[in-house]
Design an enzyme around this catalytic site. Structure first.
Site: not given
Length: 657
Positions: A321, A351, A400, A455, A526
């Site tokens: 984060r 992200n 990614k 995932h 994740d």
């Protein structure tokens, strides 16, 4: 036998007060005083447990300051105010108090053995060294020059180096020392070079404490009877000083010299080449120096009896984060929860609030990650428009691509853009479901890419992958713990909302079957923390935290026979190292980085939200009990998690070959 000790030799004492000094050290005050010379010691006896020597850290009332580091101290730490035990002493010969200008040097717990001397000397110069600020104690009691190996408090470096700086500026006639013998040998050498008188308090294994058993021999001297304090003249005659010591077994072994930082892990069941063997590990300067059947001595010795030592666990899929959403998690808090979960390395996704799609943003993130206490790596991101940035980027796990909806704004589903991305970046990781997985596989086959499928969550996806993966060495598949251990029927509220979503029991069974079949190559958490307020909102975000619970979940599965330990290591260590070509990680072998996870397969513990290290302070497994937990996490030879506490010693960025 302990049970038939002559009680006439012992005095019964009662615990008057217990004071926490730091995360692993307590001072036990007793209901009596003691007439003792600084440097003498007592033998504490816990009936039906054992008897051990301890320095007296206070005279009135008598007290001992103790570090939690073995079975005896564990039992001692379980005692409470009012409990009784026994002691004999004072024993041994203490320090000589001279009318000389003196400096006192303490290393680690050696400060406890020097504390009554410091008080007797009045106000001497004191140098106190520890690994990190969390290990310091008596800071309010004494005025000291503090040193930490990692620079987290005071002077950055060894106490010996600080000592030399001080005595080069100011003349001293006497040096007193207590601490690791390697440190004291270095101080002795300094004192000899500068013609300064020196006394040191030595530590050896002691059984009798009165010179009968010989277990504490140092050369021709017995530490318990002739010492524990020895002067320069005596030390010159002791050939073993700084060179050899005896283990509890009586075996004479070499003490590691120089300025090396050493840690020994003795008596553990060590995972080597797919099986467990009873071995001992010596770590020197962050590297595994030796793995042997022989016990080692070192600056720090960990007794891993009845425990398992695994190569450090790697989580190749996290969202820390930072930057942008530090209120959810940051690299420090996230690394603390990783360390508590037995994870020594993580790889962070791109992200973020501002996606990591430029070289400059990646370099900024690298700087922010330096606060991590475990090792770390990065993925690079793409929106399909940043092809020119690809060649600038070095040392990343993969590029990614988000081919389906998730947190952030990096969705790429235009075929021409995808095709161009696959042409220009060799190592690709995808967030994709169902048909998008097949699209990515076909592109990877077309352009000979190394493809990571993140995932997977359904039987349909496994069936698609099985069709293409047979005979292919460059298609790798990841599954998360939440898709292995939860289904849509466990979804109680918005805290279980995630992408990909939880599926049926049939899908879950297919995932476990794919692990057995070898289709699934790795497990990644994740880890995607959000605040409780966000998850309780009208528009809750996707994702759950998982760094601290992945290994306990998997160890519990091993205990239940659902997973073998060798498969666990393959999925969380060996395969990630192989897939990403991570340099010098993943094996307990001479020359490899000392990233290790010590686990207790018999420890049962319940997950408690309030006890978690993650900033968001919640888990999908709150109030769930698991059997099998990490006890100690070692990163680059540094103990970053032990006794349910984290140590702020920084990790470093991993290298992808």
């Amino acid at each position: 036998m302990m049970e038939i000790k002559e009680k006439s030799r012992y005095k019964k004492i009662k615990i008057k007060e217990i004071k926490d000094e730091n995360h692993k050290t307590k001072t036990f005050f007793f209901d009596c005083g003691i007439n003792i010379s600084p440097g003498q010691f007592i033998m504490l006896w816990l009936p039906d447990v054992d008897e051990k020597p301890f320095a007296v850290s206070y005279k009135k009332p008598m007290a001992v300051t103790v570090e939690l580091k073995g079975c005896f101290t564990k039992e001692l730490f379980n005692l409470k105010k009012g409990d009784e035990l026994f002691y004999r002493g004072p024993l041994g010969k203490g320090f000589t108090i001279y009318e000389k200008k003196a400096i006192v040097v303490a290393g680690g717990m050696g400060l406890a053995g020097l504390s009554t001397l410091i008080e007797s000397l009045g106000n001497p110069k004191v140098v106190f060294g520890c690994k990190c600020k969390n290990d310091l104690f008596f800071r309010e009691r004494f005025d000291m020059n503090l040193c930490t190996d990692d620079g987290s408090q005071g002077y950055k470096g060894f106490a010996t180096k600080k000592l030399r700086e001080i005595i080069e500026k100011e003349k001293y006639e006497m040096i007193y020392a207590c601490g690791p013998e390697i440190m004291m040998k270095q101080i002795f050498d300094i004192a000899e070079q500068l013609n300064i008188d020196f006394e040191a308090s030595l530590e050896r294994f002691m059984f009798c404490g009165v010179g009968i058993c010989g277990s504490c021999a140092c050369g021709k001297k017995l530490v318990c009877k002739d010492g524990p304090v020895f002067n320069s003249k005596q030390l010159r005659e002791m050939n073993d000083f700084g060179r050899y010591a005896k283990l509890k077994s009586g075996k004479r072994i070499e003490i590691n010299k120089c300025n090396s930082k050493t840690t020994a892990i003795n008596n553990g069941m060590v995972f080597i080449d797919g099986k467990l063997d009873k071995k001992n590990i010596l770590i020197q300067d962050g590297i595994i120096k030796e793995v042997s059947e022989n016990e080692f001595n070192a600056n720090k010795v960990i007794d891993a009896s009845e425990k398992i030592v695994l190569p450090g666990i790697i989580d190749s899929h996290v969202h820390m984060r930072e930057p942008g959403h530090e209120y959810k998690e940051d690299f420090f808090t996230g690394s603390c929860t990783a360390a508590a979960g037995g994870i020594t390395t993580f790889i962070d996704m791109p992200n973020n609030k501002k996606p990591i799609i430029s070289f400059e943003d990646l370099e900024r993130k690298r700087e922010l990650a330096k606060k991590s206490i475990v090792n770390y790596g990065f993925y690079f991101g793409t929106n399909g428009e940043n092809i020119d940035e690809f060649k600038k980027v070095k040392n990343v796990a993969a590029l990614k691509i988000y081919m389906d909806k998730t947190t952030g704004n990096l969705l790429v589903n235009d075929y021409n853009k995808l095709n161009n991305i696959f042409i220009n970046f060799e190592r690709i990781a995808i967030h994709g479901e169902h048909k998008n997985i097949e699209k990515a596989i076909k592109l990877a086959i077309k352009h000979n890419n190394h493809l990571q499928i993140c995932h997977v969550s359904s039987k349909k996806e496994i069936d698609i992958i099985r069709k293409y993966k047979q005979g292919k060495n460059n298609i790798y598949v990841e599954v998360t713990p939440h898709h292995l251990f939860l289904t849509k029927y466990d979804e109680k509220n918005s805290f279980f909302l995630m992408k990909p979503e939880l599926k049926t029991k049939q899908d879950q069974d297919a995932l476990w079957g794919a692990i057995d079949e070898g289709i699934i190559d790795r497990i990644g958490t994740d880890h995607a923390p959000h605040t409780k307020d966000e998850k309780n909102s009208d528009n809750p975000p996707y994702g759950i935290p998982g760094l601290e619970t992945m290994l306990p979940l998997l160890l519990d599965a091993v205990n239940k026979g659902k997973l073998s330990l060798s498969k666990l290591v393959k999925l969380t260590v060996e395969n990630p190292v192989k897939m990403f070509n991570i340099k010098n990680k993943g094996r307990i072998k001479q020359g490899f980085d000392a990233d290790l996870t010590i686990v207790d397969m018999n420890k049962e513990k319940t997950v408690k939200n309030e006890e978690l290290f993650t900033k968001c302070k919640w888990s999908a497994w709150n109030e769930k009990k698991f059997k099998g937990w990490p006890l100690v996490t070692i990163v680059n030879g540094n103990i970053v998690f032990e006794n349910q506490r984290v140590n702020d010693i920084k990790g470093r960025e991993i290298n992808f070959n």
